[in-house]
Write a protein that holds these residues in place. Structure first.
Motif, PDB file in Angstrom:
ATOM      1  N   ARG A   1      -3.108   6.173   8.624  1.00 34.29           N
ATOM      2  CA  ARG A   1      -3.605   5.047   9.435  1.00 34.29           C
ATOM      3  C   ARG A   1      -2.511   4.014   9.739  1.00 34.29           C
ATOM      4  NH1 ARG A   1      -8.076   5.037   5.868  1.00 34.29           N
ATOM      5  NH2 ARG A   1      -9.887   5.977   6.844  1.00 34.29           N
ATOM      6  N   ILE A   2      -1.352   4.199   9.123  1.00 32.87           N
ATOM      7  CA  ILE A   2      -0.321   3.159   9.202  1.00 32.87           C
ATOM      8  C   ILE A   2       0.113   2.879  10.639  1.00 32.87           C
ATOM      9  CG2 ILE A   2       1.686   4.679   8.863  1.00 32.87           C
ATOM     10  CD1 ILE A   2       2.070   2.094   6.673  1.00 32.87           C
TER      11      ILE A   2
ATOM     12  N   ASN B   1      -8.558  -1.075   5.695  1.00 31.49           N
ATOM     13  CA  ASN B   1      -8.953  -1.305   4.301  1.00 31.49           C
ATOM     14  C   ASN B   1      -8.180  -2.429   3.637  1.00 31.49           C
ATOM     15  OD1 ASN B   1     -10.724   0.894   4.289  1.00 31.49           O
ATOM     16  ND2 ASN B   1      -9.012   2.294   3.943  1.00 31.49           N
ATOM     17  N   ALA B   2      -7.178  -2.920   4.356  1.00 28.79           N
ATOM     18  CA  ALA B   2      -6.198  -3.776   3.698  1.00 28.79           C
ATOM     19  C   ALA B   2      -6.772  -5.002   3.004  1.00 28.79           C
ATOM     20  CB  ALA B   2      -5.151  -4.208   4.710  1.00 28.79           C
TER      21      ALA B   2
ATOM     22  N   MET C   1       0.088  -4.721   3.457  1.00 26.82           N
ATOM     23  CA  MET C   1      -0.682  -3.509   3.661  1.00 26.82           C
ATOM     24  C   MET C   1      -0.425  -2.918   5.044  1.00 26.82           C
ATOM     25  SD  MET C   1      -1.936  -3.921   0.723  1.00 26.82           S
ATOM     26  CE  MET C   1      -3.225  -2.778   0.389  1.00 26.82           C
ATOM     27  N   GLY C   2      -0.525  -1.613   5.117  1.00 21.10           N
ATOM     28  CA  GLY C   2      -0.134  -0.899   6.329  1.00 21.10           C
ATOM     29  C   GLY C   2      -1.125  -0.913   7.469  1.00 21.10           C
ATOM     30  N   CYS C   3      -2.369  -1.299   7.245  1.00 23.81           N
ATOM     31  CA  CYS C   3      -3.328  -1.336   8.350  1.00 23.81           C
ATOM     32  C   CYS C   3      -4.407  -2.363   8.057  1.00 23.81           C
ATOM     33  CB  CYS C   3      -3.949   0.043   8.581  1.00 23.81           C
ATOM     34  SG  CYS C   3      -5.204   0.450   7.373  1.00 23.81           S
TER      35      CYS C   3
ATOM     36  N   GLU D   1      -8.590  -4.031  -0.038  1.00 20.11           N
ATOM     37  CA  GLU D   1      -7.690  -3.486  -1.055  1.00 20.11           C
ATOM     38  C   GLU D   1      -6.849  -4.584  -1.696  1.00 20.11           C
ATOM     39  OE1 GLU D   1      -5.283  -0.270   0.398  1.00 20.11           O
ATOM     40  OE2 GLU D   1      -7.016   0.909   0.973  1.00 20.11           O
TER      41      GLU D   1
ATOM     42  N   CYS E   1       0.838  -1.199   0.000  1.00 23.55           N
ATOM     43  CA  CYS E   1       0.000   0.000   0.000  1.00 23.55           C
ATOM     44  C   CYS E   1       0.872   1.247   0.000  1.00 23.55           C
ATOM     45  CB  CYS E   1      -0.947  -0.023   1.193  1.00 23.55           C
ATOM     46  SG  CYS E   1      -0.226   0.551   2.731  1.00 23.55           S
ATOM     47  N   PRO E   2       0.319   2.380  -0.434  1.00 26.10           N
ATOM     48  CA  PRO E   2       1.134   3.594  -0.512  1.00 26.10           C
ATOM     49  C   PRO E   2       1.409   4.210   0.860  1.00 26.10           C
ATOM     50  CG  PRO E   2      -1.119   4.063  -1.190  1.00 26.10           C
ATOM     51  CD  PRO E   2      -1.039   2.576  -0.968  1.00 26.10           C
ATOM     52  N   THR E   3       0.771   3.681   1.895  1.00 29.41           N
ATOM     53  CA  THR E   3       0.797   4.166   3.287  1.00 29.41           C
ATOM     54  C   THR E   3       0.034   5.488   3.422  1.00 29.41           C
ATOM     55  OG1 THR E   3       2.807   5.530   3.377  1.00 29.41           O
ATOM     56  CG2 THR E   3       3.106   3.163   3.645  1.00 29.41           C
ATOM     57  N   CYS E   4      -0.505   5.690   4.621  1.00 30.42           N
ATOM     58  CA  CYS E   4      -1.217   6.933   4.929  1.00 30.42           C
ATOM     59  C   CYS E   4      -1.227   7.097   6.438  1.00 30.42           C
ATOM     60  CB  CYS E   4      -2.638   6.893   4.356  1.00 30.42           C
ATOM     61  SG  CYS E   4      -3.740   5.813   5.281  1.00 30.42           S
TER      62      CYS E   4
HETATM   63  S1  SF4 Z   1      -3.804  -0.086   3.722  1.00 28.21           S
HETATM   64 FE1  SF4 Z   1      -4.223   1.234   5.476  1.00 28.21          FE
HETATM   65  S2  SF4 Z   1      -2.256   2.294   5.814  1.00 28.21           S
HETATM   66 FE2  SF4 Z   1      -2.163   1.468   3.763  1.00 28.21          FE
HETATM   67  S3  SF4 Z   1      -2.904   3.132   2.480  1.00 28.21           S
HETATM   68 FE3  SF4 Z   1      -4.662   1.809   2.882  1.00 28.21          FE
HETATM   69  S4  SF4 Z   1      -5.645   2.754   4.671  1.00 28.21           S
HETATM   70 FE4  SF4 Z   1      -3.557   3.617   4.558  1.00 28.21          FE
END
Ligand code: SF4
Length: 354
Positions: free
Chosen positions: A268-269, A301-302, A296-298, A305, A263-266
């Motif tokens: 929420r990571i 949504n991981a 994925m960072g969280c 996604e 994931c691009p990170t945000c």
């Molecule tokens: S997976 Fe979580 S941390 Fe990664 S971009 Fe999506 S919402 Fe942000």
């Protein structure tokens, strides 16, 4: 759809026709340093290089060729500039192909003699047309190495090769200007079925070089143009080969090894994601399985996604959900998540979704 081209052979590797798009590179060692050169060729072959080109600027390089050809795991192309005698010498040494820029070889009769020798020996030729070595008359006619000038040079030599009864050749038209390069290759592709070796010459270093090459090569491949590619970077040739596969993979043309998506990170990571991705990449390097792995960072949504992935990690604070084919299968601690993912990758017996 890929442009229909005729097939040629560079040693045992087929280029053009229904063959997959071939990845090649060039050694950066001094060719006469046989051990270093062969060790680089072996490393490149391990990461997927299928044809290797070596520079032959001096007699000592020429003298090293028999050893290199004999021990190389992939076909060898000798890169010749200005010195026709090295073209003959390389063929004598057993190379599978030679690359010449006819514009800098000299008289036409010499080029014809090289072509006839290649025909006798079953050696492939790559006609190189570069913005830096364009014939004088074309430079005068067009003022600068624009696409039409590069195209005209490529057509001129291709027609001569065919008139001399030689067909086991491919053409590369390379300029450092991405748009002119694309246009010149498009023009050539519209007029012939000769296989094209594509690339952006002098693309540069690091990120800029990778972007320039990816855009130029990617656009051509998307248009169905290109039978073999070389990404030219001011970098380790292994990076060239890895970049070439990343380009082919992103267009769905070829794949090699495990595809990692992250994931691009945000905001929420909850984890140091680049570190985790790097560790997984390192550990999976060289593993040949047609798998998509998502990291994925969280957990928010991981899973959604990464539904397209076969396996993955959705990281939380101090833990991660390990998931398979879009469904969570196990909760693991941060310390054990990489290992747990690796085990799952090794045990995965599905064919993958891609
Ligand atoms: S997976 Fe979580 S941390 Fe990664 S971009 Fe999506 S919402 Fe942000």
């Amino acid at each position: 759809m890929k442009r229909k081209t005729r097939q040629i052979s560079v040693g045992w590797v087929k280029v053009g026709g229904d063959a997959p798009i071939v990845v090649q590179s060039m050694t950066s060692t001094k060719t006469h340093q046989v051990e270093e050169t062969l060790s680089q060729i072996n490393r490149l072959a391990k990461v997927g290089c299928e044809i290797i080109r070596v520079a032959v600027p001096h007699r000592e390089d020429l003298e090293a060729l028999p050893d290199i050809v004999k021990n190389s795991p992939i076909p060898v192309i000798a890169d010749i500039h200005f010195a026709p005698s090295y073209a003959f010498g390389s063929m004598e040494a057993g190379v599978h192909g030679i690359r010449i820029n006819p514009g800098n070889i000299g008289k036409e009769e010499i080029v014809r003699d090289i072509v006839q020798e290649a025909k006798r020996k079953g050696v492939a030729i790559r006609i190189g047309v570069n913005s830096g070595s364009l014939e004088k008359d074309l430079l005068e006619k067009y003022g600068y190495p624009k696409a039409e000038a590069l195209f005209e040079s490529a057509m001129r030599w291709s027609e001569k090769f065919e008139k001399w009864g030689f067909y086991n050749f491919k053409v590369s038209i390379k300029g450092s200007d991405v748009l002119e390069n694309i246009r010149a290759n498009e023009l050539f592709a519209q007029h012939t079925d000769i296989p094209l070796h594509i690339g952006i010459t002098e693309a540069g270093m690091g990120l800029k070089g990778i972007v320039k090459s990816s855009v130029g090569i990617g656009i051509l491949l998307y248009k169905g143009i290109g039978d073999t590619i070389r990404v030219s970077l001011t970098d380790d040739p292994e990076v060239e080969v890895e970049t070439a596969y990343a380009i082919l993979q992103s267009l769905g043309l070829r794949r090699r090894g495990i595809e990692i998506i992250s994931c691009p990170t945000c905001g929420r990571i909850e984890v140091d994601l680049p570190k985790v991705v790097k560790e997984v990449e390192e550990k999976l390097k060289g593993l040949e399985k047609p798998l998509k792995v998502a990291i994925m960072g969280c957990v928010v949504n991981a899973i959604g996604e990464a539904r397209e992935a076969d396996l993955g990690l959705a990281c939380g604070r101090g833990f991660a959900w390990l998931f398979k084919e879009g469904k969570p299968i196990k909760r693991v601690s941060e310390e054990e998540m990489v290992q747990a993912l690796l085990e799952e990758v090794l045990n995965y017996d599905g064919k993958g979704k891609v």
